[in-house]
Design an enzyme around this catalytic site. Sequence first.
Site, PDB file in Angstrom:
ATOM      1  N   ASP A 234       0.840  -1.199   0.000  1.00 13.53           N
ATOM      2  CA  ASP A 234       0.000   0.000   0.000  1.00 13.53           C
ATOM      3  C   ASP A 234       0.881   1.258   0.000  1.00 13.53           C
ATOM      4  O   ASP A 234       1.834   1.331   0.755  1.00 13.53           O
ATOM      5  CB  ASP A 234      -0.871  -0.024   1.264  1.00 13.53           C
ATOM      6  CG  ASP A 234      -1.949   1.022   1.266  1.00 13.53           C
ATOM      7  OD1 ASP A 234      -1.862   2.002   0.498  1.00 13.53           O
ATOM      8  OD2 ASP A 234      -2.895   0.879   2.058  1.00 13.53           O
TER       9      ASP A 234
ATOM     10  N   HIS B 263      -0.522   4.561   0.079  1.00 11.11           N
ATOM     11  CA  HIS B 263      -1.272   5.756   0.500  1.00 11.11           C
ATOM     12  C   HIS B 263      -0.515   6.441   1.632  1.00 11.11           C
ATOM     13  O   HIS B 263      -0.524   5.960   2.764  1.00 11.11           O
ATOM     14  CB  HIS B 263      -2.665   5.370   0.988  1.00 11.11           C
ATOM     15  CG  HIS B 263      -3.600   4.977  -0.116  1.00 11.11           C
ATOM     16  ND1 HIS B 263      -3.743   3.674  -0.532  1.00 11.11           N
ATOM     17  CD2 HIS B 263      -4.435   5.721  -0.897  1.00 11.11           C
ATOM     18  CE1 HIS B 263      -4.642   3.628  -1.523  1.00 11.11           C
ATOM     19  NE2 HIS B 263      -5.069   4.855  -1.774  1.00 11.11           N
TER      20      HIS B 263
END
Lengths: 479, 479, 146, 146
Positions: free
Chosen positions: C13, C15
């Site tokens: 991930d 983000h």
Amino acid sequence: MRRDERIPSDELRRIDEEIRESWPTGSAVDFEDAVAYHDSLPAHKRFADVLESADEPLLQPRAGVPRLDDQIELLAALHEDGEADLLPTTIDSYTRDNAYEKAQEGLETARETGDDALNGFPAVNHGVEGCRELIDAVDAPVEVRHGTPDARLLAAITFAGGFQSFEGGPISYNIPYTNCHGLAETIENWQFVDRLAGAYTERGVRINREPFGPLTGTLVPPSIAITIMLIEGLLAATQGVRSITLGYGQVGNVVQDVAALRALRELGEEYLPDAVVVTTVFHEWMGGFPPDEARANGVIGLGGLTAAIARPDKVITKSPQEFQGVPTTEANAAGLRTTRQVIDMAIEQEIDIDGIDEEQDLIERETHSLIEAVFDRGDGDLVRGTLEAFDSGALDVPFAPSDSAKGAVLPARDDDGRVRILEWGDLAVDDEIRAIHRARLAKRADTEGRDQSFRMVADDVDAISEGKLIGRPDTRGDV
Amino acid sequence: MRRDERIPSDELRRIDEEIRESWPTGSAVDFEDAVAYHDSLPAHKRFADVLESADEPLLQPRAGVPRLDDQIELLAALHEDGEADLLPTTIDSYTRDNAYEKAQEGLETARETGDDALNGFPAVNHGVEGCRELIDAVDAPVEVRHGTPDARLLAAITFAGGFQSFEGGPISYNIPYTNCHGLAETIENWQFVDRLAGAYTERGVRINREPFGPLTGTLVPPSIAITIMLIEGLLAATQGVRSITLGYGQVGNVVQDVAALRALRELGEEYLPDAVVVTTVFHEWMGGFPPDEARANGVIGLGGLTAAIARPDKVITKSPQEFQGVPTTEANAAGLRTTRQVIDMAIEQEIDIDGIDEEQDLIERETHSLIEAVFDRGDGDLVRGTLEAFDSGALDVPFAPSDSAKGAVLPARDDDGRVRILEWGDLAVDDEIRAIHRARLAKRADTEGRDQSFRMVADDVDAISEGKLIGRPDTRGDV
Amino acid sequence: MSNTVVLGVIGSDAHVVGITILEQAFSTAGFDVVNLGVQTSREEFAEAAVTHEADAVLVSSLYGHAEQDCRGFHEVLAEADVDAVTYIGGNLAVGQDDFERTRETFRALGFDRVFDSETDPEEAIAALRRDLEITPTEADRLTVSS
Amino acid sequence: MSNTVVLGVIGSDAHVVGITILEQAFSTAGFDVVNLGVQTSREEFAEAAVTHEADAVLVSSLYGHAEQDCRGFHEVLAEADVDAVTYIGGNLAVGQDDFERTRETFRALGFDRVFDSETDPEEAIAALRRDLEITPTEADRLTVSS
Ligand code: B12
Ligand code: B12
């Protein structure tokens, strides 16, 4: 026929008594007690003050259910989950017809079965005490919204019940709403309502009055709507009303809507007496909605954006379920929040669109022409002028169900989507203005390669519900 | 290190073979057969043609689920119920990491349990045949959307599988998406992808390429995004791509967004070779959404309106469920229809907003400065220039997770809500431009009575999700 | 009161915005923050926790693969003898999940607290102060509901 | 083929736009339309049907009180010896109703066809042509689903 003059005190008392005697719950109205009740309300429930001191457009939904506890719950939800700044209480159709007996039946059915057998809150049947229970229970100012040609008893009871704002007027709650009442009659009725509001105002309880700007909600040319707002504002001012909110319903063309709202405010300031505090209200699109919540949200979004640019004092929101029927509380709250989000994202932006001034000029010219025609025909009296103007078609409303208006005016959109006038009837505007409209409509007809006709009007009536602003011929083909 | 030169045919073949051998499904790729398959597709499935010949912004959602039949159903629903003009196939995160084994496991779990164990469609695992089944089954052009730094196998398989549009680029699918790949490496990878698209193009199959404009989606200053679009467009053109769609993500200020989209188109035409057909795509707000569908619809509505004014060739829509997670099909279709309604209601209107030209000038000046700095540093080679520019911070992306960008730039909104630069790092823009930004931000700081600081940036990051455009200090107090 | 917090985004991930905000909020609140950035493996979390003698390990995940990424996370921590409070937060499931079910899933995986993506950083700070028994301050009076 | 249609909005409902559109559509389609306007009572419908020897009576209702307004409607028609096809259309219930239930309600009240507010006038025209056995034209091939 009455003139545009303040109803004398004794006359006021006489009518007031007569009205209060016309239905049992009327007897609970006591003016002194009512003033004391209003005085006891906290500042944040004083409608006129809250509205007039706001520095951002305040949001208000429409909402009314028959039972008191349901109405309290509904308003609390719209205030909390919908973040509504101002609250409504929409009255049922029987009450609007003064059919209090039928309203009573509906209310009882609602109480017994839990079903909403009425399409609104029967305030007369709930009486002064019921209204006060509502006002006490909710934490924001509340307005009575209805559509009642003869709203005298409704006003007497709801004012005494603590409501501080009252929608409607002799034209705006007659012409679009009924075919059973003459204009002379509704003017008399509303002189009483305004005079009663004026009586409270004199005692420091500034009841806010809000003429219903959208009229038939269907492609109403701005100058017609504004003219009627000015007339109703003036009539109310004569009776002592000092807080007046002039209304306007979105037509969907951003430039025209912003121009109209600005014209409404300017002309309101120009025509209404200085003693009146003028505010404006913008109604999100009042015509036929798309039969689809997602698309309805688009319509609402465009309304919010228009409000962010024009900055009216208040916005009446629509819900995504407008097409289908009275919305659920959640959908109603959703319409409020969608509007809030768009306004709050756009309002700090400088969005100056070209052509607003020109459009505003045109609207103001037309409005001047119409309102001066009304004055002229009245020979010094606005009541008479209004009656004669409607009678002759000098003033007219498109799609009016009422025989009190000629209904000869037919609107259509121009190539840019602005509402113009296709059929004039005897509307009191000069040839120069007509030529401007004609040229604009000719351009559209040209673009579409067809004649100007009722077909075009019908297409425009359906256009937004079918996903476009302008009812182009191929749009219909799609469906 | 490679230069910005077309990969020679033999080199192309060599890499292509290597890539196809890296995973079993690669062996099914056959270039001649693929060209024949593309040639067999009807006109309305040819992505570049459909996009380039549209006379209204076309709408495209994001959507990808693991199983083939589910993906077909999903796309059919978005096409029919959502009225999407162009369809997407969003690839899962394992495939983006080239972890095809894990993707396979996820796909099998999905097939067995029916659960969506992957966050997208594992196109490599579905292979050429699976992709063609998809292309055959849906009735509109389909694009591959992903976020894969090394998308070589994905491109080989999906191009052969009949997809005619492919999102991404060496910078835009690296800097915002990963911290595991160097920029030199992704440039090489994407040269292959573009070269492959160019090979199809030479054979008459114009694969559309779409650099990912929104980057980190979070307050990206327009000039930075546009510069990166130009670089990726140029790199793709070198490899023979002839249909390029440059992207831009909404920042929420209408004037700045319209100005940026116009600048994007102008600069795209200016910098890209004439042989390339340049189109533009506008992404509805890519940053944090409100945790409320009603408010999210407001954000979407503002995006639609911006698109109606700026008229990009394509709009990538958001759904009202953006905040929460991957949307349901219904919510995804709803986002499309809300956008469609706003665009169709507004697009025929003349909405000319003041100040767009000035803003566009500023964006173009900044972009010229940045792109020229890249050229300068490359000494005639764009690849080298890009690497050096990122390395030195002459070009930078805010909130970049990747170490390949300095991440020293910090944006903040000015008093009008336009995105300006607060911390410059070593960004290659001159003092005059910096002074403009500084003055704008100073005005905001002044309005808010606080210093310019990271606090302001953090407030702006949260603002839209909390209901406003600008993260004013009192906004936080509310929550 | 220099409590150390290890912070990172797990799995693949990327983000980064959320942890950027969290880093700033925890630093401002007086914690020593070790920000491992995005795409951090279980092992990297454990290593950092050992090296910095972390009092708390804060895991962020937005992209929908948190459950897969966190399986075995606490085993890795235990093997490295990490005895820190563990929090996880973000968009923890793919799609439109019911958060209560998600919370249970991650509690079962061993996390002390599970936060959804509506969490205000102040809330997590208040919770951590409580869990680490740090002298209460103003902020602590915020409700903790995780 | 001069078939006569009586059209009006029942009860105290004043929504006039729909019938304005319907009047135009039915006229264009070759029917003789007697438009009674808004706020028309049952008795007025019956009277007009008798006077104009109507082949069909088209009732419109938008405001949500259709059910109350239409109770006894067919009895009034029967008493006046009206033997016309009867249609009703519009927003027939208060609130967010399930239209199939609404349709049954109004069928039970005696209406031959019940239309929701999404009805295109062409659809109603096609249905009426069929019900009155008017020579089929182009328009007739539209599906009738009411
Ligand atoms: C911006 C964004 C992106 C940017 C990210 C740029 C970057 N590198 O940071 C880009 C465009 C690159 C992107 C890519 C992707 N994204 Co994304 N993205 C978003 C978006 C719109 C906003 C995220 C954000 O920055 N929010 C603002 C920050 C401040 O809030 P936050 O991240 O939620 O963090 C706060 C809280 O969650 C909490 N918190 C977070 N972690 C923790 C941990 C602890 C311990 C605590 C206490 C609190 C806490 O506190 C934080 C600060 O307030 C969200 C949707 C949304 N929220 O609106 C989707 C979203 C997270 N993305 C999503 C997806 C699927 C992806 C992709 C896989 C998409 C794709 N298909 O291409 C890729 C993944 C790439 C990768 N390898 O990670 C999905 C996740 C779906 C799910 N979980 O079901 C979302 C929800 C969108 C959606 N509805 O589909 N994305
Ligand atoms: C414009 C409008 C108004 C205007 C009406 C102006 C006028 N005099 O005509 C004004 C603002 C005055 C108004 C008032 C009211 N309204 Co109103 N109004 C609307 C609105 C927005 C559009 C209606 C319209 O003109 N549509 C365009 C025309 C072309 O379509 P149509 O009317 O649906 O007709 C078509 C079809 O239905 C069908 N059809 C209709 N009848 C028939 C009959 C047959 C036989 C057939 C085959 C087909 C058919 O064909 C027509 C042509 O295509 C609708 C909501 C919507 N639809 O978006 C609410 C709506 C109808 N109104 C509603 C209400 C409640 C009222 C009020 C009671 C509101 C109030 N609380 O103040 C009052 C009632 C006043 C009264 N005495 O009647 C509700 C009804 C609720 C319900 N049924 O559950 C609606 C649905 C709004 C809502 N969601 O709450 N309204």
